[in-house]
Enzyme design. Structure first.
Site, mmCIF file in Angstrom:
data_model
loop_
_atom_site.group_PDB
_atom_site.id
_atom_site.type_symbol
_atom_site.label_atom_id
_atom_site.label_comp_id
_atom_site.label_asym_id
_atom_site.label_seq_id
_atom_site.Cartn_x
_atom_site.Cartn_y
_atom_site.Cartn_z
ATOM 1 N N LEU A 87 0.862 -1.173 0.000
ATOM 2 C CA LEU A 87 0.000 0.000 0.000
ATOM 3 C C LEU A 87 0.900 1.223 0.000
ATOM 4 C CD1 LEU A 87 -2.668 -0.931 2.724
ATOM 5 C CD2 LEU A 87 -2.897 -1.136 0.241
ATOM 6 N N ASP A 88 0.487 2.260 -0.703
ATOM 7 C CA ASP A 88 1.254 3.507 -0.675
ATOM 8 C C ASP A 88 1.402 3.986 0.764
ATOM 9 O OD1 ASP A 88 1.262 3.445 -3.423
ATOM 10 O OD2 ASP A 88 -0.387 4.883 -3.648
ATOM 11 N N LYS A 89 2.435 4.735 1.007
ATOM 12 C CA LYS A 89 2.707 5.268 2.343
ATOM 13 C C LYS A 89 1.470 5.926 2.950
ATOM 14 C CE LYS A 89 5.507 8.951 4.500
ATOM 15 N NZ LYS A 89 4.503 10.053 4.479
ATOM 16 N N THR A 128 -1.718 5.560 2.077
ATOM 17 C CA THR A 128 -2.954 4.788 1.978
ATOM 18 C C THR A 128 -3.063 3.904 3.205
ATOM 19 O OG1 THR A 128 -2.922 4.775 -0.444
ATOM 20 C CG2 THR A 128 -4.217 3.066 0.633
ATOM 21 N N ARG A 164 -5.480 5.616 -7.940
ATOM 22 C CA ARG A 164 -5.248 7.062 -7.990
ATOM 23 C C ARG A 164 -5.140 7.562 -9.431
ATOM 24 N NH1 ARG A 164 -0.082 7.701 -4.281
ATOM 25 N NH2 ARG A 164 -0.454 9.934 -4.679
#
Length: 330
Positions: free
Chosen positions: A144-146, A148, A253
């Site tokens: 997961l993105d930082k 998110t 995104r």
């Protein structure tokens, strides 16, 4: 002498060549490596002359000699465990499911060498972490993105890593894997339920961004979405539930931004929509400012247990910052 991924090089000296220092011979033959680097390889026992290991870079080698060199692939330093908080949703001998907060980096990288999820898992799992490929480290099968938040499953051993990796590689097309995200976006997509199919690749203009590319380029990316609610007055915003059929970097995104509905708070793909905040109420603008990140939450995760075959499914409550924004939008 070599590991599977290491590079092996060989050369045979001319029969009539005069004896010469080994490091000089190597430097001339392999000019892409510095002489200092080659000397280290020799001292580490990674160079053989006629089948025997040579550890002296100054040793003279005669004409007709065969020299074999093993060049190890770069191996990153192993991360260290750090006893920092973790929200554990499920854990057994094979895997662990984490509810990741926004702001937590998953894997050590430049600029984030410590304090990551991996550092925390090493400390938390301790002796139960048998490791991946013989190394005591957790197996990251998806990220997961930082910024998110939400659910993430991590393997604790090779069996789990292989089983989970296969499910994620299949992208849920067989039905075994389920991933759902809540995304708060600007505007209301039409139709209100649908599928976005747009290939993705690293942007040619900004290597830190992902971009939609023409069919036949990049990698296939498919996102299914439906509108859950319309919290914003005059349809300024919409809450979507997105299901991934593929798992590309920044996929949700980029796809939603490409359709003209970027995530609220997304500084990378939603910058052109900052002026829309003027249409929000004062409490909503304040809540968006407090969010300080893209409004994206991994709310659901389901998969088959790699050892037992049991279907596991988990849901994550909406985090407080996200929930406050929804309430402020009304």
């Amino acid at each position: 002498m070599t590991h599977e991924a290491d590079e092996a090089r060989s050369l045979v000296l001319d029969e009539g060549a005069a004896p010469e220092r080994l490091d000089r011979v190597l430097a001339r033959a392999f000019d892409d490596l510095s002489r200092a680097r080659l000397q280290v390889l020799v001292r580490d026992g990674l160079v053989q002359c006629d089948g025997s290991v040579v550890r002296d870079p100054a040793r003279k080698v005669a004409g007709g000699s065969r020299i074999d060199v093993c060049i190890p692939v770069p191996r990153p330093a192993e991360p260290q465990g750090e006893a920092l908080p973790l929200t554990v949703v499920h854990e057994d001998e094979d895997l662990i499911v984490i509810d990741k907060p926004a702001g937590l980096v998953v894997h050590p990288a430049a600029g984030h060498e410590d304090g990551t999820l991996v550092n925390r898992l090493i400390a938390h799992c301790g002796a139960s972490l048998s490791g991946i490929g013989g190394v005591r480290r957790p197996g990251i099968v998806h990220r997961l993105d930082k910024d998110t938040s939400g659910l993430l499953v991590v393997a604790k051993n090779d069996l789990a890593h292989q089983g989970l990796s296969a499910q994620f590689a299949d992208h849920g097309r067989s039905g075994a894997l389920e991933r759902a995200y809540l995304a708060l976006v600007w505007g209301v997509p039409e139709p209100r339920a649908g599928t976005i199919r747009a290939n993705l690749a690293r942007s040619r203009h900004n290597r830190e961004k992902i971009a939609v590319v023409r069919e036949g380029e990049g990698r296939e990316a498919i996102t299914h979405y439906r509108v859950e609610t319309l919290p914003g007055a005059d349809s300024v915003t919409a809450l979507l539930r997105c299901r991934l059929e593929t798992g590309r970097t920044h996929q949700i995104r980029v796809h939603l931004s490409h359709r003209g509905h970027p995530l609220l708070g997304d500084p990378v793909y939603g910058g052109a929509f900052k002026t829309k905040a003027a249409r929000l109420t004062d409490p909503a603008r304040a809540a968006l400012q407090d969010l300080g990140r893209q409004a994206l939450h991994a709310v659901e995760l389901g998969f088959l247990h790699p050892r037992s075959g049991e279907r596991l499914r988990f849901e994550s409550p909406i985090p407080e910052d996200f929930s406050r924004l929804l309430e402020a939008l009304g």
